[in-house]
Design a protein around this motif. Structure first.
Motif, PDB file in Angstrom:
ATOM      1  N   PHE A 200     -61.552  43.120  42.767  1.00 18.16           N
ATOM      2  CA  PHE A 200     -61.351  41.685  42.587  1.00 18.16           C
ATOM      3  C   PHE A 200     -62.121  40.901  43.651  1.00 18.16           C
ATOM      4  CE2 PHE A 200     -58.927  37.715  42.992  1.00 18.16           C
ATOM      5  CZ  PHE A 200     -58.822  37.320  41.666  1.00 18.16           C
ATOM      6  N   PHE A 201     -61.979  41.313  44.928  1.00 15.83           N
ATOM      7  CA  PHE A 201     -62.700  40.646  46.014  1.00 15.83           C
ATOM      8  C   PHE A 201     -64.219  40.773  45.842  1.00 15.83           C
ATOM      9  CE2 PHE A 201     -59.133  41.079  49.411  1.00 15.83           C
ATOM     10  CZ  PHE A 201     -58.528  39.934  48.931  1.00 15.83           C
ATOM     11  N   ALA A 202     -64.672  41.945  45.460  1.00 11.69           N
ATOM     12  CA  ALA A 202     -66.110  42.157  45.266  1.00 11.69           C
ATOM     13  C   ALA A 202     -66.641  41.242  44.163  1.00 11.69           C
ATOM     14  CB  ALA A 202     -66.397  43.618  44.941  1.00 11.69           C
ATOM     15  N   ALA A 203     -65.908  41.154  43.061  1.00 11.95           N
ATOM     16  CA  ALA A 203     -66.326  40.295  41.955  1.00 11.95           C
ATOM     17  C   ALA A 203     -66.310  38.825  42.370  1.00 11.95           C
ATOM     18  CB  ALA A 203     -65.432  40.527  40.743  1.00 11.95           C
ATOM     19  N   MET A 204     -65.296  38.416  43.123  1.00 11.95           N
ATOM     20  CA  MET A 204     -65.239  37.021  43.572  1.00 11.95           C
ATOM     21  C   MET A 204     -66.431  36.675  44.448  1.00 11.95           C
ATOM     22  SD  MET A 204     -61.257  36.155  44.295  1.00 11.95           S
ATOM     23  CE  MET A 204     -61.654  34.453  44.664  1.00 11.95           C
ATOM     24  N   SER A 205     -66.824  37.599  45.311  1.00  9.02           N
ATOM     25  CA  SER A 205     -67.946  37.317  46.214  1.00  9.02           C
ATOM     26  C   SER A 205     -69.256  37.127  45.437  1.00  9.02           C
ATOM     27  CB  SER A 205     -68.108  38.435  47.247  1.00  9.02           C
ATOM     28  OG  SER A 205     -68.632  39.590  46.645  1.00  9.02           O
ATOM     29  N   ARG A 206     -69.300  37.659  44.214  1.00  7.68           N
ATOM     30  CA  ARG A 206     -70.482  37.510  43.349  1.00  7.68           C
ATOM     31  C   ARG A 206     -70.273  36.422  42.294  1.00  7.68           C
ATOM     32  NH1 ARG A 206     -69.289  42.993  42.887  1.00  7.68           N
ATOM     33  NH2 ARG A 206     -68.809  42.648  40.687  1.00  7.68           N
ATOM     34  N   TYR A 207     -69.103  35.760  42.340  1.00  7.75           N
ATOM     35  CA  TYR A 207     -68.748  34.753  41.334  1.00  7.75           C
ATOM     36  C   TYR A 207     -68.768  35.373  39.936  1.00  7.75           C
ATOM     37  CZ  TYR A 207     -69.638  31.601  45.235  1.00  7.75           C
ATOM     38  OH  TYR A 207     -69.607  30.984  46.450  1.00  7.75           O
ATOM     39  N   ASP A 208     -68.292  36.593  39.835  1.00  4.59           N
ATOM     40  CA  ASP A 208     -68.319  37.383  38.601  1.00  4.59           C
ATOM     41  C   ASP A 208     -66.961  37.280  37.905  1.00  4.59           C
ATOM     42  OD1 ASP A 208     -68.351  39.350  36.631  1.00  4.59           O
ATOM     43  OD2 ASP A 208     -68.743  41.003  38.035  1.00  4.59           O
ATOM     44  N   GLN A 209     -66.838  36.334  36.983  1.00  3.57           N
ATOM     45  CA  GLN A 209     -65.571  36.121  36.297  1.00  3.57           C
ATOM     46  C   GLN A 209     -65.129  37.332  35.481  1.00  3.57           C
ATOM     47  OE1 GLN A 209     -66.288  32.488  34.110  1.00  3.57           O
ATOM     48  NE2 GLN A 209     -65.422  31.241  35.764  1.00  3.57           N
ATOM     49  N   ALA A 210     -66.038  37.979  34.796  1.00  3.88           N
ATOM     50  CA  ALA A 210     -65.678  39.145  33.984  1.00  3.88           C
ATOM     51  C   ALA A 210     -65.147  40.266  34.878  1.00  3.88           C
ATOM     52  CB  ALA A 210     -66.875  39.629  33.172  1.00  3.88           C
ATOM     53  N   GLY A 211     -65.793  40.471  36.017  1.00  8.99           N
ATOM     54  CA  GLY A 211     -65.329  41.492  36.951  1.00  8.99           C
ATOM     55  C   GLY A 211     -63.949  41.182  37.510  1.00  8.99           C
ATOM     56  N   MET A 212     -63.691  39.917  37.803  1.00  7.51           N
ATOM     57  CA  MET A 212     -62.364  39.515  38.290  1.00  7.51           C
ATOM     58  C   MET A 212     -61.313  39.709  37.195  1.00  7.51           C
ATOM     59  SD  MET A 212     -63.417  36.009  40.279  1.00  7.51           S
ATOM     60  CE  MET A 212     -61.720  35.498  40.545  1.00  7.51           C
ATOM     61  N   ARG A 213     -61.635  39.220  36.006  1.00 10.87           N
ATOM     62  CA  ARG A 213     -60.678  39.272  34.888  1.00 10.87           C
ATOM     63  C   ARG A 213     -60.281  40.716  34.564  1.00 10.87           C
ATOM     64  NH1 ARG A 213     -59.857  35.012  32.360  1.00 10.87           N
ATOM     65  NH2 ARG A 213     -61.940  34.149  32.637  1.00 10.87           N
TER      66      ARG A 213
ATOM     67  N   GLN B  61     -59.539  42.960  36.503  1.00  7.09           N
ATOM     68  CA  GLN B  61     -58.589  43.487  37.483  1.00  7.09           C
ATOM     69  C   GLN B  61     -57.207  42.843  37.406  1.00  7.09           C
ATOM     70  OE1 GLN B  61     -59.730  46.130  38.956  1.00  7.09           O
ATOM     71  NE2 GLN B  61     -61.704  45.662  38.007  1.00  7.09           N
ATOM     72  N   VAL B  62     -57.018  41.867  36.517  1.00  9.58           N
ATOM     73  CA  VAL B  62     -55.766  41.104  36.504  1.00  9.58           C
ATOM     74  C   VAL B  62     -55.123  41.071  35.122  1.00  9.58           C
ATOM     75  CG1 VAL B  62     -56.609  39.609  38.365  1.00  9.58           C
ATOM     76  CG2 VAL B  62     -56.828  38.841  35.992  1.00  9.58           C
ATOM     77  N   LEU B  63     -53.831  40.752  35.122  1.00  9.63           N
ATOM     78  CA  LEU B  63     -53.155  40.334  33.900  1.00  9.63           C
ATOM     79  C   LEU B  63     -53.285  38.813  33.881  1.00  9.63           C
ATOM     80  CD1 LEU B  63     -49.904  42.519  33.844  1.00  9.63           C
ATOM     81  CD2 LEU B  63     -51.980  42.795  32.494  1.00  9.63           C
ATOM     82  N   PRO B  64     -54.027  38.234  32.937  1.00  9.22           N
ATOM     83  CA  PRO B  64     -54.350  36.810  32.970  1.00  9.22           C
ATOM     84  C   PRO B  64     -53.141  35.877  33.025  1.00  9.22           C
ATOM     85  CG  PRO B  64     -55.710  37.922  31.358  1.00  9.22           C
ATOM     86  CD  PRO B  64     -54.687  38.922  31.834  1.00  9.22           C
ATOM     87  N   ALA B  65     -51.994  36.297  32.493  1.00 10.59           N
ATOM     88  CA  ALA B  65     -50.805  35.443  32.522  1.00 10.59           C
ATOM     89  C   ALA B  65     -50.066  35.528  33.859  1.00 10.59           C
ATOM     90  CB  ALA B  65     -49.866  35.803  31.374  1.00 10.59           C
ATOM     91  N   GLY B  66     -50.493  36.438  34.750  1.00  7.78           N
ATOM     92  CA  GLY B  66     -49.879  36.512  36.077  1.00  7.78           C
ATOM     93  C   GLY B  66     -50.151  35.232  36.847  1.00  7.78           C
TER      94      GLY B  66
ATOM     95  N   ILE C 213     -50.517  37.104  42.818  1.00  2.11           N
ATOM     96  CA  ILE C 213     -51.116  36.974  44.138  1.00  2.11           C
ATOM     97  C   ILE C 213     -50.401  35.837  44.859  1.00  2.11           C
ATOM     98  CG2 ILE C 213     -53.210  36.371  45.418  1.00  2.11           C
ATOM     99  CD1 ILE C 213     -54.796  37.363  42.916  1.00  2.11           C
ATOM    100  N   ALA C 214     -50.137  36.034  46.146  1.00  2.14           N
ATOM    101  CA  ALA C 214     -49.647  34.949  46.998  1.00  2.14           C
ATOM    102  C   ALA C 214     -50.430  35.014  48.299  1.00  2.14           C
ATOM    103  CB  ALA C 214     -48.147  35.101  47.265  1.00  2.14           C
TER     104      ALA C 214
ATOM    105  N   GLY D 216     -55.566  33.930  35.043  1.00  2.00           N
ATOM    106  CA  GLY D 216     -56.672  33.686  34.113  1.00  2.00           C
ATOM    107  C   GLY D 216     -57.338  32.339  34.377  1.00  2.00           C
ATOM    108  N   ASP D 217     -56.534  31.313  34.663  1.00  2.00           N
ATOM    109  CA  ASP D 217     -57.087  29.993  34.975  1.00  2.00           C
ATOM    110  C   ASP D 217     -57.807  30.012  36.323  1.00  2.00           C
ATOM    111  OD1 ASP D 217     -56.072  29.011  32.599  1.00  2.00           O
ATOM    112  OD2 ASP D 217     -54.268  28.169  33.534  1.00  2.00           O
ATOM    113  N   PHE D 218     -57.249  30.752  37.275  1.00  2.00           N
ATOM    114  CA  PHE D 218     -57.903  30.889  38.581  1.00  2.00           C
ATOM    115  C   PHE D 218     -59.308  31.472  38.398  1.00  2.00           C
ATOM    116  CE2 PHE D 218     -59.044  33.172  42.403  1.00  2.00           C
ATOM    117  CZ  PHE D 218     -58.700  32.303  43.422  1.00  2.00           C
ATOM    118  N   VAL D 219     -59.397  32.533  37.625  1.00  3.62           N
ATOM    119  CA  VAL D 219     -60.693  33.165  37.362  1.00  3.62           C
ATOM    120  C   VAL D 219     -61.643  32.162  36.717  1.00  3.62           C
ATOM    121  CG1 VAL D 219     -61.858  34.932  35.981  1.00  3.62           C
ATOM    122  CG2 VAL D 219     -59.775  35.514  37.252  1.00  3.62           C
TER     123      VAL D 219
END
Length: 153
Positions: free
Chosen positions: A42-55, A57-62, A143-144, A78-81
């Protein structure tokens, strides 16, 4: 129910981005690496602004709950991504000394972090990730984090 284990083992909404690496985040017990893997990805994808990579790693409704100035800001994962858009700044969020707790198919990762903007500390705090094992794979369900000025070094 299995006994939980405790082993020493974010996410700023203001910048909507984070880091590729977990600094000093080597797993301590069997299974910790599997729990930490989606956090790292998730962190690696965020550093690349990679929404698909972030998504991936998560349950979008979390939910993400971000404590800012003593008040919670909440947003669905999901909205955060969806809000992570390429920027000009180099960003990186590093956690250290992660603590991992696992009980059967749920887990928690708790770790202090530093957020770097163009290689310089911008703010610090603590990240907490809730995870669930879904179809044999760990996914981030929540996430908190909190945020404060970094102590001078």
């Amino acid at each position: 129910m299995h006994c939980a284990r405790f082993r020493p083992a974010v996410l700023p909404l203001a910048l909507l981005a984070a880091a590729p690496m977990l600094a000093a985040a080597s797993p301590s017990a069997p299974g910790d690496a599997a729990v930490l893997a989606p956090v790292q990805a998730f962190f690696a994808a965020m550093s690349r602004y990679d929404q698909a990579g972030m998504r991936a790693q998560v349950l979008p409704a979390g939910m993400a709950t971000l404590m800012r100035h003593g008040k919670p800001e909440q947003i669905a994962l999901g909205d955060f991504v969806d809000h992570v858009k390429p920027g000009k700044a180099s960003i990186e969020e590093r956690i250290r000394d992660p603590q991992v707790r696992v009980d059967d198919n749920i887990a928690v990762v708790w770790a202090p972090y530093v957020f770097l903007l163009d290689g310089k500390p911008h703010h610090c705090g603590t990240d907490v990730f809730n995870l669930a094992q879904v179809d044999g794979r760990w996914l981030i369900t929540g996430i908190a984090d909190n945020s404060r000025d970094c102590p001078a070094r």
